[in-house]
Design a protein around this motif. Sequence first.
Motif, PDB file in Angstrom:
ATOM      1  N   LEU A 185      -1.642  -1.031  17.366  1.00  0.00           N
ATOM      2  CA  LEU A 185      -2.670  -1.161  16.309  1.00  0.00           C
ATOM      3  C   LEU A 185      -2.081  -0.211  15.069  1.00  0.00           C
ATOM      4  CD1 LEU A 185      -5.563  -1.225  15.209  1.00  0.00           C
ATOM      5  CD2 LEU A 185      -6.104   0.985  16.459  1.00  0.00           C
ATOM      6  N   TYR A 186      -1.061   0.845  15.136  1.00  0.00           N
ATOM      7  CA  TYR A 186      -0.481   1.375  14.257  1.00  0.00           C
ATOM      8  C   TYR A 186       0.078   0.453  13.394  1.00  0.00           C
ATOM      9  CZ  TYR A 186       3.005   4.484  12.256  1.00  0.00           C
ATOM     10  OH  TYR A 186       4.126   5.173  11.602  1.00  0.00           O
ATOM     11  N   LEU A 187       0.840  -0.672  13.928  1.00  0.00           N
ATOM     12  CA  LEU A 187       1.537  -1.482  13.304  1.00  0.00           C
ATOM     13  C   LEU A 187       0.698  -2.493  12.557  1.00  0.00           C
ATOM     14  CD1 LEU A 187       4.658  -2.164  15.818  1.00  0.00           C
ATOM     15  CD2 LEU A 187       4.541  -0.719  13.424  1.00  0.00           C
ATOM     16  N   GLU A 188      -0.524  -2.925  13.090  1.00  0.00           N
ATOM     17  CA  GLU A 188      -1.427  -3.473  12.652  1.00  0.00           C
ATOM     18  C   GLU A 188      -1.935  -3.256  11.091  1.00  0.00           C
ATOM     19  OE1 GLU A 188      -4.378  -4.946  15.525  1.00  0.00           O
ATOM     20  OE2 GLU A 188      -3.034  -6.051  16.633  1.00  0.00           O
ATOM     21  N   LEU A 189      -2.119  -1.815  11.254  1.00  0.00           N
ATOM     22  CA  LEU A 189      -2.654  -1.320  10.097  1.00  0.00           C
ATOM     23  C   LEU A 189      -1.947  -1.065   8.897  1.00  0.00           C
ATOM     24  CD1 LEU A 189      -4.837   1.927  11.860  1.00  0.00           C
ATOM     25  CD2 LEU A 189      -5.645  -0.373  10.811  1.00  0.00           C
ATOM     26  N   TRP A 190      -0.546  -0.693   9.354  1.00  0.00           N
ATOM     27  CA  TRP A 190       0.516  -0.869   8.216  1.00  0.00           C
ATOM     28  C   TRP A 190       0.527  -2.449   7.619  1.00  0.00           C
ATOM     29  CZ3 TRP A 190       2.777   2.515   5.268  1.00  0.00           C
ATOM     30  CH2 TRP A 190       2.793   3.905   5.896  1.00  0.00           C
ATOM     31  N   ALA A 191       0.339  -3.330   8.568  1.00  0.00           N
ATOM     32  CA  ALA A 191       0.339  -4.832   8.197  1.00  0.00           C
ATOM     33  C   ALA A 191      -0.612  -5.031   7.101  1.00  0.00           C
ATOM     34  CB  ALA A 191       0.327  -5.698   9.257  1.00  0.00           C
ATOM     35  N   CYS A 192      -2.036  -4.438   7.317  1.00  0.00           N
ATOM     36  CA  CYS A 192      -3.082  -4.621   6.761  1.00  0.00           C
ATOM     37  C   CYS A 192      -2.896  -3.909   5.460  1.00  0.00           C
ATOM     38  CB  CYS A 192      -4.105  -4.002   7.169  1.00  0.00           C
ATOM     39  SG  CYS A 192      -5.838  -4.078   6.429  1.00  0.00           S
ATOM     40  N   LEU A 193      -2.295  -2.689   5.143  1.00  0.00           N
ATOM     41  CA  LEU A 193      -1.854  -2.004   3.961  1.00  0.00           C
ATOM     42  C   LEU A 193      -1.014  -2.954   3.221  1.00  0.00           C
ATOM     43  CD1 LEU A 193      -1.879   0.526   2.181  1.00  0.00           C
ATOM     44  CD2 LEU A 193       0.032   1.464   3.527  1.00  0.00           C
ATOM     45  N   ARG A 194       0.047  -3.451   3.951  1.00  0.00           N
ATOM     46  CA  ARG A 194       1.093  -4.353   3.045  1.00  0.00           C
ATOM     47  C   ARG A 194       0.146  -5.544   2.499  1.00  0.00           C
ATOM     48  NH1 ARG A 194       6.611  -6.026   3.177  1.00  0.00           N
ATOM     49  NH2 ARG A 194       6.704  -8.165   2.591  1.00  0.00           N
ATOM     50  N   SER A 195      -0.859  -6.189   3.195  1.00  0.00           N
ATOM     51  CA  SER A 195      -1.641  -7.110   2.456  1.00  0.00           C
ATOM     52  C   SER A 195      -2.541  -6.555   1.391  1.00  0.00           C
ATOM     53  CB  SER A 195      -2.287  -7.847   3.658  1.00  0.00           C
ATOM     54  OG  SER A 195      -1.644  -8.394   4.548  1.00  0.00           O
ATOM     55  N   THR A 196      -2.978  -5.486   1.621  1.00  0.00           N
ATOM     56  CA  THR A 196      -3.563  -4.794   0.500  1.00  0.00           C
ATOM     57  C   THR A 196      -2.898  -4.417  -0.977  1.00  0.00           C
ATOM     58  OG1 THR A 196      -5.086  -3.639   2.172  1.00  0.00           O
ATOM     59  CG2 THR A 196      -4.903  -2.889  -0.208  1.00  0.00           C
ATOM     60  N   LEU A 197      -1.795  -3.959  -0.469  1.00  0.00           N
ATOM     61  CA  LEU A 197      -0.994  -3.884  -1.989  1.00  0.00           C
ATOM     62  C   LEU A 197      -0.441  -5.380  -2.701  1.00  0.00           C
ATOM     63  CD1 LEU A 197       1.727  -1.222  -0.331  1.00  0.00           C
ATOM     64  CD2 LEU A 197      -0.365  -0.833  -1.747  1.00  0.00           C
ATOM     65  N   GLN A 198      -0.028  -6.152  -1.477  1.00  0.00           N
ATOM     66  CA  GLN A 198       0.133  -7.558  -2.165  1.00  0.00           C
ATOM     67  C   GLN A 198      -1.338  -8.071  -2.765  1.00  0.00           C
ATOM     68  OE1 GLN A 198       3.039  -8.680  -2.502  1.00  0.00           O
ATOM     69  NE2 GLN A 198       3.856  -9.716  -0.547  1.00  0.00           N
ATOM     70  N   ALA A 199      -2.289  -7.841  -2.317  1.00  0.00           N
ATOM     71  CA  ALA A 199      -3.588  -8.562  -3.110  1.00  0.00           C
ATOM     72  C   ALA A 199      -3.887  -7.546  -4.271  1.00  0.00           C
ATOM     73  CB  ALA A 199      -4.787  -8.033  -2.075  1.00  0.00           C
ATOM     74  N   TYR A 200      -3.452  -6.357  -4.316  1.00  0.00           N
ATOM     75  CA  TYR A 200      -3.436  -5.852  -5.731  1.00  0.00           C
ATOM     76  C   TYR A 200      -2.544  -6.515  -6.678  1.00  0.00           C
ATOM     77  CZ  TYR A 200      -3.130  -2.318  -9.409  1.00  0.00           C
ATOM     78  OH  TYR A 200      -3.152  -1.815 -10.707  1.00  0.00           O
ATOM     79  N   LEU A 201      -1.414  -6.762  -6.308  1.00  0.00           N
ATOM     80  CA  LEU A 201      -0.397  -7.454  -7.337  1.00  0.00           C
ATOM     81  C   LEU A 201      -0.966  -8.859  -7.673  1.00  0.00           C
ATOM     82  CD1 LEU A 201       3.254  -6.761  -6.109  1.00  0.00           C
ATOM     83  CD2 LEU A 201       2.004  -5.836  -8.249  1.00  0.00           C
ATOM     84  N   ALA A 202      -1.476  -9.530  -6.679  1.00  0.00           N
ATOM     85  CA  ALA A 202      -2.032 -10.775  -7.118  1.00  0.00           C
ATOM     86  C   ALA A 202      -3.179 -10.715  -8.132  1.00  0.00           C
ATOM     87  CB  ALA A 202      -2.883 -11.481  -6.077  1.00  0.00           C
ATOM     88  N   ILE A 203      -4.012  -9.400  -8.132  1.00  0.00           N
ATOM     89  CA  ILE A 203      -5.042  -9.361  -9.325  1.00  0.00           C
ATOM     90  C   ILE A 203      -4.532  -8.722 -10.453  1.00  0.00           C
ATOM     91  CG2 ILE A 203      -7.348  -8.234  -9.765  1.00  0.00           C
ATOM     92  CD1 ILE A 203      -7.700  -8.380  -6.352  1.00  0.00           C
ATOM     93  N   PHE A 204      -3.711  -7.762 -10.345  1.00  0.00           N
ATOM     94  CA  PHE A 204      -3.065  -7.119 -11.459  1.00  0.00           C
ATOM     95  C   PHE A 204      -1.809  -7.106 -11.635  1.00  0.00           C
ATOM     96  CE2 PHE A 204      -7.009  -4.940 -10.045  1.00  0.00           C
ATOM     97  CZ  PHE A 204      -8.012  -5.146 -11.210  1.00  0.00           C
ATOM     98  N   PRO A 205      -1.146  -8.118 -11.921  1.00  0.00           N
ATOM     99  CA  PRO A 205       0.531  -8.176 -11.908  1.00  0.00           C
ATOM    100  C   PRO A 205       1.197  -7.596 -13.107  1.00  0.00           C
ATOM    101  CG  PRO A 205      -0.768 -10.196 -12.953  1.00  0.00           C
ATOM    102  CD  PRO A 205      -1.784  -9.386 -12.567  1.00  0.00           C
ATOM    103  N   HIS A 206       1.090  -6.306 -13.129  1.00  0.00           N
ATOM    104  CA  HIS A 206       1.676  -5.499 -14.183  1.00  0.00           C
ATOM    105  C   HIS A 206       3.231  -5.426 -13.986  1.00  0.00           C
ATOM    106  CE1 HIS A 206       2.833  -2.067 -16.533  1.00  0.00           C
ATOM    107  NE2 HIS A 206       1.975  -2.399 -17.434  1.00  0.00           N
ATOM    108  N   PRO A 207       4.042  -5.674 -14.409  1.00  0.00           N
ATOM    109  CA  PRO A 207       5.507  -5.446 -14.185  1.00  0.00           C
ATOM    110  C   PRO A 207       5.920  -4.297 -13.573  1.00  0.00           C
ATOM    111  CG  PRO A 207       5.218  -6.326 -16.546  1.00  0.00           C
ATOM    112  CD  PRO A 207       3.983  -5.750 -16.036  1.00  0.00           C
ATOM    113  N   GLU A 208       5.363  -2.982 -13.934  1.00  0.00           N
ATOM    114  CA  GLU A 208       5.711  -1.783 -13.376  1.00  0.00           C
ATOM    115  C   GLU A 208       5.131  -1.491 -11.981  1.00  0.00           C
ATOM    116  OE1 GLU A 208       7.236   2.409 -13.101  1.00  0.00           O
ATOM    117  OE2 GLU A 208       7.805   0.606 -14.307  1.00  0.00           O
TER     118      GLU A 208
END
Length: 639
Positions: free
Chosen positions: A565-588
Amino acid sequence: MNASLPQSAWQSLPENFSALQFPVMTQRRPLTGNTATVSVSSDAGVLHARVLLNCYAREVAMQEHQLAVRSVASTRSLPPALRHYTGQVLDIQIPRLQSRICVGVRHVSVTGNYDYTTEIFLQDQQQVWRVAGWDVIAGIIIRDLSQREGTPFNQDLQQQITESVATMQHLLNAQADRQKPGQQSALSGYIASEQNLLTGHPFHPTPKSRSGWSRAEQQQYSPEHGASLQLRYFSVPADWIISDSLDGKDTAVHLQQLTAHGLQAEEGRVVLPLHPWQADWMLKQTRIAEAIAAGEIRDLGCHGQHFAPTASIRTMVAEDATAFLKLSLNMRITNCIRNNARHELAAALTASRVYRQIKPLMQMLFPRFHVLEEQAYLSLSFPENRQNAARAHKEIEDGFGLVLREGLAAPMAQGITPHVCAALFGNGMAGRLQTAALIEKFSHRHGLSFRQGLQQWFQQYAELAIFPVFYLLFEKGIAFEPHMQNSIVGLAEDGAPCSFFVRDLELTRLTPKGRALLKEQFADPQAISDIHCSDDAGWTRIAYCLLVNNICEVIATLANGNHSLYLELWACLRSTLQAYLAIFPHPEAARRIQGLLSGEPLPVKGNLLIRFLKQADRKAAYFPLYHPLGVVNEISAVA
């Protein structure tokens, strides 16, 4: 949801970590009342030894590559008591002292968020193993750092650890005597969350150090004792007052309305409040005694409505939750003397003025994100110091400083129940049980299994916290400090996270992008100068406060010792960060986030080392903290 590791990553893990027989947070009846009465441990020494080990592991052993987590079969020269242990063993080498520490843990944690399951064992120079209590652990850590830094043994730190252990034990013992409340309102539930931090910061060497309070004063003023107190009021000449407010309204009028003290200030004078302990401290100061003898300052006694101290001890919440009052305390709490320096007061108001410019945009983009404004401040300046930059009585003047902060009455009226995040995450078993009850309620309401509900609950929390805070940093150049005690999660009726609040703006910083939001009329030049920081410093602040101090603790709490479950939650965090970039693709944003997803470390603050070196908190070093984001697979959003 299914998350898995690449084969190479699996091979690098201890061979039998999957054989751990510790359950996920199992189904249980929902909790009722104040979970402060849940026993997390009867022994503060055990808890404190683990906190010290947390600090040393992250800041020293990990950095020097002297730490490993292994199966029993793969660990050499085990302590006899661990030879039949079936879990994992945290093995820390201390070569400078020819010593070694071993302790059972529930699973591997790259970030050092360990769940300890056994006593701590220390092997000395003669290769003899013994159980090590908190005092032994503290002594060996300080000795090791003394050798490394070439400095004398830090007796001050040893004493502060001793004080912290004694205070923690006092608080734990007192829990048995606290009456269990019945059905709670949103306000009483919120206050309970602020007053339920029995063990404090899990990565701070002295989480309950409060130098200067007697046991009676602890009982009277500590939030963990359920304190509620009247403030003590003083009348001072109006021309001694330094104040400012967002709306231009007289701060003294703000305070009179909030405190309902019923006192009338004479013409040319102002009535201002102090924490009762601070008032006693003030009366012992020569300059105050002289002012009282001369009739310049008048002690009016305790009056008005009661206030409940929050987790920070010096910040009070009003009876109706309309406002917070951040007062000064001239005593050391964990790191610092907690008086309100004048430049910090100005910086807090400047940060609020900066945020107000973009608040309408933030409300449109992130309607469930809120920044609690610092609405006004007040301090005092003696006449002899008006033209004296050296400020002969700075400590006393700053001891009168206070901040008036926006309250939580409005969201409560909308059916939101706020909880300070530190009460739910990183707060031992009390936090885990309360979080489990919330997730069980959420899962039941939505027809989900406990594990499905947990994953959805975490995804909602992560998005609420990360999206607006990252947007503020990357798009606007504003870096708040959204660590556990500065963050409040709003809970919906079904137990789900529905809003996220950030508070305490005095250390807000602006990167070069954010400097365009500064206006000359906001504050004096010094306050404007203090709020500037580099892009790197802004990222370090957010990455540490939000991702390390906050999200890492959330993951550890929810996983509750279950590694898959620990690894699944880190995978969920990874997807959350990717989702942020998809919506707000700022270079920085892309540079920073893609770096994390490629395995770049997070920054972790050296809380132990800054205390050992006796340096100001602003000089704290940051160290690399590795994490699983680079090796967990991305997942689809949880339905």
